[in-house]
Motif scaffolding. Structure first.
Motif, PDB file in Angstrom:
ATOM      1  N   VAL A  31     -16.196 -75.216 -25.615  1.00  0.00           N
ATOM      2  CA  VAL A  31     -15.751 -75.895 -27.885  1.00  0.00           C
ATOM      3  C   VAL A  31     -15.933 -76.944 -28.255  1.00  0.00           C
ATOM      4  O   VAL A  31     -17.098 -77.487 -29.361  1.00  0.00           O
ATOM      5  N   TRP A  32     -15.048 -77.796 -28.128  1.00  0.00           N
ATOM      6  CA  TRP A  32     -14.963 -79.301 -27.992  1.00  0.00           C
ATOM      7  C   TRP A  32     -15.988 -80.291 -27.602  1.00  0.00           C
ATOM      8  O   TRP A  32     -17.075 -80.690 -28.426  1.00  0.00           O
ATOM      9  N   LEU A  33     -16.419 -80.135 -26.852  1.00  0.00           N
ATOM     10  CA  LEU A  33     -17.641 -80.764 -26.167  1.00  0.00           C
ATOM     11  C   LEU A  33     -18.681 -80.142 -26.868  1.00  0.00           C
ATOM     12  O   LEU A  33     -19.685 -81.199 -27.184  1.00  0.00           O
ATOM     13  N   PRO A  41     -21.163 -84.934 -31.181  1.00  0.00           N
ATOM     14  CA  PRO A  41     -22.513 -85.527 -31.191  1.00  0.00           C
ATOM     15  C   PRO A  41     -22.837 -85.947 -30.035  1.00  0.00           C
ATOM     16  O   PRO A  41     -23.888 -86.572 -29.385  1.00  0.00           O
ATOM     17  N   LEU A  42     -22.074 -86.951 -28.926  1.00  0.00           N
ATOM     18  CA  LEU A  42     -21.994 -87.648 -28.058  1.00  0.00           C
ATOM     19  C   LEU A  42     -22.958 -86.596 -26.473  1.00  0.00           C
ATOM     20  O   LEU A  42     -23.728 -87.712 -26.008  1.00  0.00           O
ATOM     21  N   LEU A  87     -27.560 -85.395 -22.925  1.00  0.00           N
ATOM     22  CA  LEU A  87     -27.919 -84.368 -22.446  1.00  0.00           C
ATOM     23  C   LEU A  87     -30.032 -84.925 -23.200  1.00  0.00           C
ATOM     24  O   LEU A  87     -30.469 -85.004 -22.578  1.00  0.00           O
ATOM     25  N   TRP A  88     -29.309 -85.403 -24.168  1.00  0.00           N
ATOM     26  CA  TRP A  88     -31.487 -85.641 -24.636  1.00  0.00           C
ATOM     27  C   TRP A  88     -31.435 -87.296 -24.096  1.00  0.00           C
ATOM     28  O   TRP A  88     -32.546 -87.463 -23.109  1.00  0.00           O
ATOM     29  N   LEU A 135     -23.147 -99.258 -26.641  1.00  0.00           N
ATOM     30  CA  LEU A 135     -23.128 -98.180 -28.098  1.00  0.00           C
ATOM     31  C   LEU A 135     -24.120 -96.695 -26.891  1.00  0.00           C
ATOM     32  O   LEU A 135     -24.239 -96.421 -27.740  1.00  0.00           O
ATOM     33  N   PHE A 136     -23.067 -96.248 -25.511  1.00  0.00           N
ATOM     34  CA  PHE A 136     -23.880 -95.204 -25.475  1.00  0.00           C
ATOM     35  C   PHE A 136     -24.983 -95.171 -25.068  1.00  0.00           C
ATOM     36  O   PHE A 136     -25.620 -94.206 -24.637  1.00  0.00           O
TER      37      PHE A 136
END
Lengths: 302, 319
Positions: free
Chosen positions: A64-66, A70-71, A76-77, A249-250
């Motif tokens: 649920v948290w995951l 948005p990260l 995934l994208w 930044l990821f």
């Protein structure tokens, strides 16, 4: 009577021998692959203290948290972008180069050897190589672009959030295209000449011969390579991580890099396990899809 | 058709050129029924086609080799030239200083030794264990073996990143965290599935009559395996060994997480620490490291190429 007992003991001996031969592998694979996988899936339903590795059950809270982060969706994208663009480009380039190296050209064997080089290069060296070439202050890429007057001042390619992932993709294409070339060449070398001849006698044009004969002949290998490359690219950690450590930044954080980040930087081992479990699920779906495709393609060929 | 051709001769030249190129491209040679009779025109097109092919060939080779060439060149340049504004293709004063510093100042030599020990022992272990297991699986079709085969396939597909945290847990329980023995077992466990699948198909291709003949002559089953089957399967075992060695030599993820003292580190994970944000080394030094990490794999490939291609072509791609 004697003979029957002999046969019997012979059979028992065989069974014992076979078991003895397989047991060491079974043990090692279980302890160091299967059991850790089960622990990993198990841990995704627990809250894990990162200091003590103490586990308290918390149902599907990790998931649920995951799914609220948005990260996670961004990663995934990015995984999707990374997998599709590297695999498709590898396949197109790989088939092209394989067709080229299948032609009778002078120096073909040497070219075959040289073209395979990037495939041998370890991930850490790939990261070093491209970081060096793309370096903003003294990388050769910037210098050449400036010499040709294409840019006025150096660009920090890997520090730019919008472009960093594309350079990782480029390196992925660079390293793994040779794999496709190898697979396709192996298949092209055993193409029955009669197939093409017959099609040509039936009045097929060159493009039709390519579309209906050559491509058809390559299809099982294309599907196998697509399967292998998709799975490997999807789970690939080292090149992506070493290129920019998931940043800036990821911007280069794909799912495997996210798992590492969650487990070791964010101290959320439960969420990391949940991400990994979701990845495993996606892999199973992908391979099931490809196996269906593969059976379809080989049936058609027969 | 004729009329339009006079209107756009240039366009039609390219259309024709493209047509001939694609035709000869797909067939591998030029076909006699082309819409042209002129032999010289035909010859020119043939030459153009070859030129184009060579041009693409050179481009492909350069794209593959040039970055690595640049790495090598930069590794033998002195710092002044590496950091100079005007770069030369070949070093003015080639030097081995970067390589010497690498071994003197950093722990590179130690890491190289660790990687060599780990890769060699993993390879030996995997090839021995997986050829025994693959033999058993190819000759005795018990359901349990079949189930094990399926599970190894699953293990083969599993992303290594999934295993890292649980493996840490397992090794912790066995008191093998931060030890090369622990890493060796982890590597063996993660390479065995590949070995099994490569060798199983290889063993299946060896006729069972061979060992039956040996057993009629009085050999035991294990002797038959060791003296008759293993020599037959040697090419498959060599290609498996090369594969396992090269993936273990360059492994980064497990080493970087399961080993945390610098003295026990492997090459990939050790060199990666050069890249972390506070690195103080020169690019020349890093390029020397890059060359030395890649060199064993390139040499291995150069000497054992034919086994490698036999293994990749035969084992993995059937059908």
């Amino acid at each position: 009577m004697q003979k029957i007992t002999d046969m019997f003991s012979f059979q028992m001996g065989d069974r014992l021998l076979a078991t003895l031969m397989i047991v060491p592998s079974v043990l090692i694979v279980f302890i160091f692959a299967i059991i850790p996988m089960i622990i990993g899936i198990f841990a995704s339903f627990f809250r894990v203290e990162s200091a003590t590795l103490e586990m308290t059950p918390n149902g599907i809270q990790n998931y649920v948290w995951l799914l609220k982060q948005p990260l996670f969706w961004d990663s995934l994208w990015r995984s999707f972008l990374w997998v599709t663009s590297t695999t498709v480009a590898q396949l197109v380039l790989g088939i092209g180069v394989a067709l080229l190296l299948h032609q009778e050209l002078v120096g073909r064997n040497m070219a075959r050897g040289l073209v395979l080089f990037p495939y041998l290069i370890p991930a850490v060296v790939i990261a070093l190589t491209w970081r060096f070439i793309l370096d903003p202050t003294m990388g050769i890429a910037n210098r050449m672009l400036m010499d040709f007057g294409l840019i006025e001042r150096p660009i920090a390619f890997l520090a730019n959030q919008n472009t960093a992932l594309w350079f990782v993709i480029m390196a992925g294409i660079w390293k793994y295209t040779p794999f496709i070339v190898m697979m396709m060449l192996a298949r092209l070398q055993v193409i029955p000449v009669e197939l093409e001849e017959a099609a040509r006698l039936d009045g097929a044009g060159p493009l039709q011969v390519f579309r209906y004969i050559t491509l058809n002949w390559l299809m099982p290998v294309i599907i196998v390579s697509l399967l292998l490359r998709t799975i490997w690219t999807f789970r690939q950690f080292d090149i992506v991580y070493l290129f920019a450590f998931g940043g800036p930044l990821f911007a280069t954080t794909t799912l495997p890099v996210l798992v590492r980040y969650l487990a070791f930087d964010a101290q959320k081992i439960g969420a990391a396990a949940a991400t990994a479990t979701l990845m495993l699920g996606m892999l199973l779906i992908m391979s099931w899809g490809y196996f269906t495709l593969y059976e379809h393609a080989t049936e058609e060929l027969d | 058709m004729e009329g339009t051709e006079t209107l756009y001769p240039g366009v039609f030249f390219f259309v024709r050129l493209w047509y001939i190129l694609s035709m000869s491209y797909a067939s591998g040679r030029l076909i006699s029924q082309t819409p042209f009779n002129s032999a010289t025109y035909y010859q020119i097109l043939k030459i153009l086609r070859r030129l184009l092919l060579y041009f693409i060939l050179i481009l492909a080779v350069l794209w593959a080799v040039l970055p690595l060439f640049w790495v090598f060149i930069s590794s033998i340049k002195p710092d002044i030239e590496t950091y100079a504004f005007d770069q030369t293709i070949f070093p003015k004063n080639p030097t081995l200083k970067n390589y010497i510093t690498l071994f003197r100042v950093t722990q590179f030599g130690l890491w190289m030794r660790n990687s060599a020990i780990l890769a060699t022992s993993t390879t030996l272990l995997v090839v021995t264990l997986s050829s025994m297991a693959a033999y058993a699986m190819s000759r005795f079709r018990y359901q349990l073996f079949e189930l094990f085969g399926r599970m190894t396939l699953l293990a083969y597909m599993m992303p290594p990143i999934i295993l890292v945290v649980p493996l840490f847990f397992v090794l912790f329980k066995m008191n093998l965290v931060n030890s090369m023995l622990g890493l060796l077992l982890v590597y063996t466990g993660s390479r065995l599935p590949v070995g099994l699948w490569m060798l199983r198909s290889y063993f299946q291709g060896i006729p069972i009559e061979l060992e039956e003949a040996a057993m009629v002559d009085g050999a035991t089953r294990f002797q038959a395996f060791r003296k008759v089957i293993v020599p037959q399967a040697l090419p498959g075992m060599i290609s498996t060994a090369i594969f396992v060695f090269s993936v273990t030599w360059q492994e980064f993820l497990f080493a970087s997480i399961l080993i945390f003292s610098s003295k026990k580190q492997t090459l990939s994970a050790g060199v990666a620490t050069f890249l972390s944000e506070d690195w103080i080394y020169s690019w020349g030094l890093l390029m020397a490291a890059a060359v030395l990490v890649s060199l064993p794999l390139v040499l291995l490939y150069a000497f054992l190429q034919r086994y490698l291609i036999a293994g990749w072509g035969g084992g993995s791609v059937k059908g």
